[in-house]
Design an enzyme around this catalytic site. Structure first.
Site, PDB file in Angstrom:
ATOM      1  N   SER A 137       0.865  -1.184   0.000  1.00  0.00           N
ATOM      2  CA  SER A 137       0.000   0.000   0.000  1.00  0.00           C
ATOM      3  C   SER A 137       0.900   1.231   0.000  1.00  0.00           C
ATOM      4  O   SER A 137       2.064   1.155   0.443  1.00  0.00           O
ATOM      5  CB  SER A 137      -0.860   0.005   1.267  1.00  0.00           C
ATOM      6  OG  SER A 137      -1.405   1.292   1.496  1.00  0.00           O
ATOM      7  N   TYR A 150      -1.339  -0.888  10.215  1.00  0.00           N
ATOM      8  CA  TYR A 150      -1.416  -1.158   8.769  1.00  0.00           C
ATOM      9  C   TYR A 150      -0.131  -0.688   8.088  1.00  0.00           C
ATOM     10  O   TYR A 150       0.427  -1.385   7.240  1.00  0.00           O
ATOM     11  CB  TYR A 150      -2.649  -0.434   8.224  1.00  0.00           C
ATOM     12  CG  TYR A 150      -2.986  -0.692   6.783  1.00  0.00           C
ATOM     13  CD1 TYR A 150      -3.599  -1.878   6.392  1.00  0.00           C
ATOM     14  CD2 TYR A 150      -2.739   0.272   5.804  1.00  0.00           C
ATOM     15  CE1 TYR A 150      -3.944  -2.098   5.064  1.00  0.00           C
ATOM     16  CE2 TYR A 150      -3.079   0.067   4.486  1.00  0.00           C
ATOM     17  CZ  TYR A 150      -3.682  -1.121   4.120  1.00  0.00           C
ATOM     18  OH  TYR A 150      -4.024  -1.339   2.799  1.00  0.00           O
ATOM     19  N   LYS A 154       2.324  -3.170   6.023  1.00  0.00           N
ATOM     20  CA  LYS A 154       2.530  -2.946   4.581  1.00  0.00           C
ATOM     21  C   LYS A 154       3.982  -2.576   4.278  1.00  0.00           C
ATOM     22  O   LYS A 154       4.505  -2.892   3.218  1.00  0.00           O
ATOM     23  CB  LYS A 154       1.573  -1.864   4.080  1.00  0.00           C
ATOM     24  CG  LYS A 154       0.108  -2.293   4.102  1.00  0.00           C
ATOM     25  CD  LYS A 154      -0.131  -3.506   3.222  1.00  0.00           C
ATOM     26  CE  LYS A 154      -1.600  -3.805   3.036  1.00  0.00           C
ATOM     27  NZ  LYS A 154      -1.840  -4.987   2.202  1.00  0.00           N
TER      28      LYS A 154
HETATM   29  N1  LIG Z   1      -8.646  -0.678  -1.727  1.00  0.00           N
HETATM   30  C1  LIG Z   1      -7.606   0.112  -1.535  1.00  0.00           C
HETATM   31  O1  LIG Z   1      -7.700   1.331  -1.671  1.00  0.00           O
HETATM   32  C2  LIG Z   1      -6.281  -0.459  -1.161  1.00  0.00           C
HETATM   33  C3  LIG Z   1      -5.176   0.394  -1.116  1.00  0.00           C
HETATM   34  C4  LIG Z   1      -3.946  -0.123  -0.777  1.00  0.00           C
HETATM   35  C5  LIG Z   1      -3.808  -1.468  -0.491  1.00  0.00           C
HETATM   36  N2  LIG Z   1      -4.913  -2.273  -0.531  1.00  0.00           N
HETATM   37  C6  LIG Z   1      -4.718  -3.682  -0.209  1.00  0.00           C
HETATM   38  O2  LIG Z   1      -5.327  -4.475  -1.193  1.00  0.00           O
HETATM   39  C7  LIG Z   1      -5.742  -5.718  -0.616  1.00  0.00           C
HETATM   40  C8  LIG Z   1      -7.209  -5.965  -0.961  1.00  0.00           C
HETATM   41  O3  LIG Z   1      -7.985  -4.960  -0.322  1.00  0.00           O
HETATM   42  P1  LIG Z   1      -9.463  -4.562  -0.796  1.00  0.00           P
HETATM   43  O4  LIG Z   1      -9.523  -3.092  -0.787  1.00  0.00           O
HETATM   44  O5  LIG Z   1      -9.826  -5.314  -2.019  1.00  0.00           O
HETATM   45  O6  LIG Z   1     -10.289  -5.073   0.478  1.00  0.00           O
HETATM   46  P2  LIG Z   1     -11.581  -6.028   0.591  1.00  0.00           P
HETATM   47  O7  LIG Z   1     -11.977  -5.933   2.016  1.00  0.00           O
HETATM   48  O8  LIG Z   1     -12.551  -5.716  -0.463  1.00  0.00           O
HETATM   49  O9  LIG Z   1     -10.956  -7.472   0.298  1.00  0.00           O
HETATM   50  C9  LIG Z   1     -10.030  -8.073   1.174  1.00  0.00           C
HETATM   51  C10 LIG Z   1     -10.297  -9.568   1.223  1.00  0.00           C
HETATM   52  O10 LIG Z   1      -9.327 -10.169   2.090  1.00  0.00           O
HETATM   53  C11 LIG Z   1      -9.986 -11.169   2.826  1.00  0.00           C
HETATM   54  N3  LIG Z   1      -9.250 -11.494   4.058  1.00  0.00           N
HETATM   55  C12 LIG Z   1      -9.110 -10.731   5.176  1.00  0.00           C
HETATM   56  N4  LIG Z   1      -8.411 -11.413   6.096  1.00  0.00           N
HETATM   57  C13 LIG Z   1      -8.077 -12.613   5.538  1.00  0.00           C
HETATM   58  C14 LIG Z   1      -7.357 -13.750   5.994  1.00  0.00           C
HETATM   59  N5  LIG Z   1      -6.851 -13.824   7.238  1.00  0.00           N
HETATM   60  N6  LIG Z   1      -7.199 -14.794   5.136  1.00  0.00           N
HETATM   61  C15 LIG Z   1      -7.715 -14.755   3.892  1.00  0.00           C
HETATM   62  N7  LIG Z   1      -8.430 -13.730   3.423  1.00  0.00           N
HETATM   63  C16 LIG Z   1      -8.612 -12.663   4.236  1.00  0.00           C
HETATM   64  C17 LIG Z   1     -11.358 -10.569   3.126  1.00  0.00           C
HETATM   65  O11 LIG Z   1     -12.297 -11.563   3.495  1.00  0.00           O
HETATM   66  C18 LIG Z   1     -11.684  -9.893   1.800  1.00  0.00           C
HETATM   67  O12 LIG Z   1     -12.379 -10.757   0.927  1.00  0.00           O
HETATM   68  C19 LIG Z   1      -5.472  -5.597   0.890  1.00  0.00           C
HETATM   69  O13 LIG Z   1      -4.229  -6.192   1.200  1.00  0.00           O
HETATM   70  C20 LIG Z   1      -5.387  -4.107   1.094  1.00  0.00           C
HETATM   71  O14 LIG Z   1      -4.619  -3.748   2.214  1.00  0.00           O
HETATM   72  C21 LIG Z   1      -6.137  -1.803  -0.849  1.00  0.00           C
END
Ligand SMILES: NC(=O)c1ccc[n+]([C@@H]2O[C@H](COP(=O)([O-])OP(=O)(O)OC[C@H]3O[C@@H](n4cnc5c(N)ncnc54)[C@H](O)[C@@H]3O)[C@@H](O)[C@H]2O)c1
Length: 248
Positions: A137, A150, A154
């Protein structure tokens, strides 16, 4: 043109948001996609929607789950070409507010989950070569007071990626490892986080929501490129995808 035709791809946290967009796009480009998650209902529904895909229950913080999931992948597909370590979550706490329990949970799911995925997938991936894509991230490189744990989790993911890339190269494995640092993208996690931050202030919420906000498909396009052989010279890289937010 199918850019990842027949590649076997495992996406953790693939039931929702960025992971679900990756699953859809890579499958459309010919990949055989394995979606893993702890949200079984959503994971199974998505797999039912994507022809040729498979859902497996998988808590990435649990080493025994990694071992059994990868054994299942080997049994069904015989190989693994691409691993996307994507599972994650965010809670709000500054360093002063942060409980040790929640801090550890962030590291267990994201940092340890990514470490365990790489550790156990490399022995399978080195047979055919492949691409590991770790989702970090912009929180790894920015000071964001409100999401202290977080940022720690990250940051570690971003650092580990370089060591993994060099290890694989030193060993002569044809495995690349790259890290994606997304800024804000429109997913259930971001919407929940922004809603918590803005509280009842709907104007603030709209503003936050608009700032630099990308769509999950924008990150999926980068994942597709890193998964494909088009990116064969990109290794150990940290790729920021945030429409310039970090450099302002
Ligand atoms: N959306 C953003 O703006 C953004 C920005 C930077 C980084 N990210 C990263 O991208 C990744 C996906 O995030 P997102 O925004 O799609 O979130 P989201 O909540 O839509 O999806 C995350 C998924 O991870 C699953 N999960 C959580 N804990 C888990 C575990 N212990 N084992 C297996 N699965 C697990 C959840 O059930 C969910 O389906 C994450 O690592 C997040 O930190 C997202």
């Amino acid at each position: 043109m199918k850019r990842v035709n027949n590649k076997v791809v495992l996406i953790t946290g693939g039931a929702s948001g960025l992971g679900a967009a990756d699953a859809r796009l890579l499958a459309a480009h010919g990949a055989r996609v394995i979606i893993t998650d702890i949200n079984h209902q959503q994971g199974e529904a998505l797999a039912a929607e994507i022809p040729g895909s498979l859902y497996l229950a998988h808590d990435v913080a649990d080493e025994a789950h990694w071992i059994s999931v990868l054994a299942e992948v080997k049994k069904r597909f015989g190989q693994l070409d691409v691993l996307v370590n994507n599972a994650g979550f965010v809670n709000f706490s500054t360093v002063e507010e942060q409980s040790l329990e929640q801090f550890r949970l962030h590291l267990q799911v994201m940092t340890e989950g990514t470490f365990l995925g790489c550790k156990h997938a490399i022995p399978l991936m080195r047979e055919t070569g492949g691409s590991i894509i770790n989702i970090s991230s912009v929180a790894a490189v920015k000071g964001i007071a409100e999401v202290f744990a977080y940022t720690a989790a990250k940051g570690a993911i971003a650092s580990m990626g370089r060591s993994i890339a060099i290890h694989c190269q030193n060993q002569g494995y044809r495995i690349r490892c790259n890290t994606i640092l997304p800024g804000a993208h429109d997913t259930p996690m971001t919407v929940k986080a922004l809603t918590e931050l803005a509280g009842a202030d709907t104007e603030a919420l709209t503003q936050l929501h608009d700032v630099g906000q990308g769509k999950p498909e924008d990150v999926a396009n980068l994942v597709l490129f890193l998964a494909s052989d088009e990116s064969r010279q990109i290794n150990g890289a940290q790729l920021v995808i945030d429409n310039g937010e970090t450099i302002k």
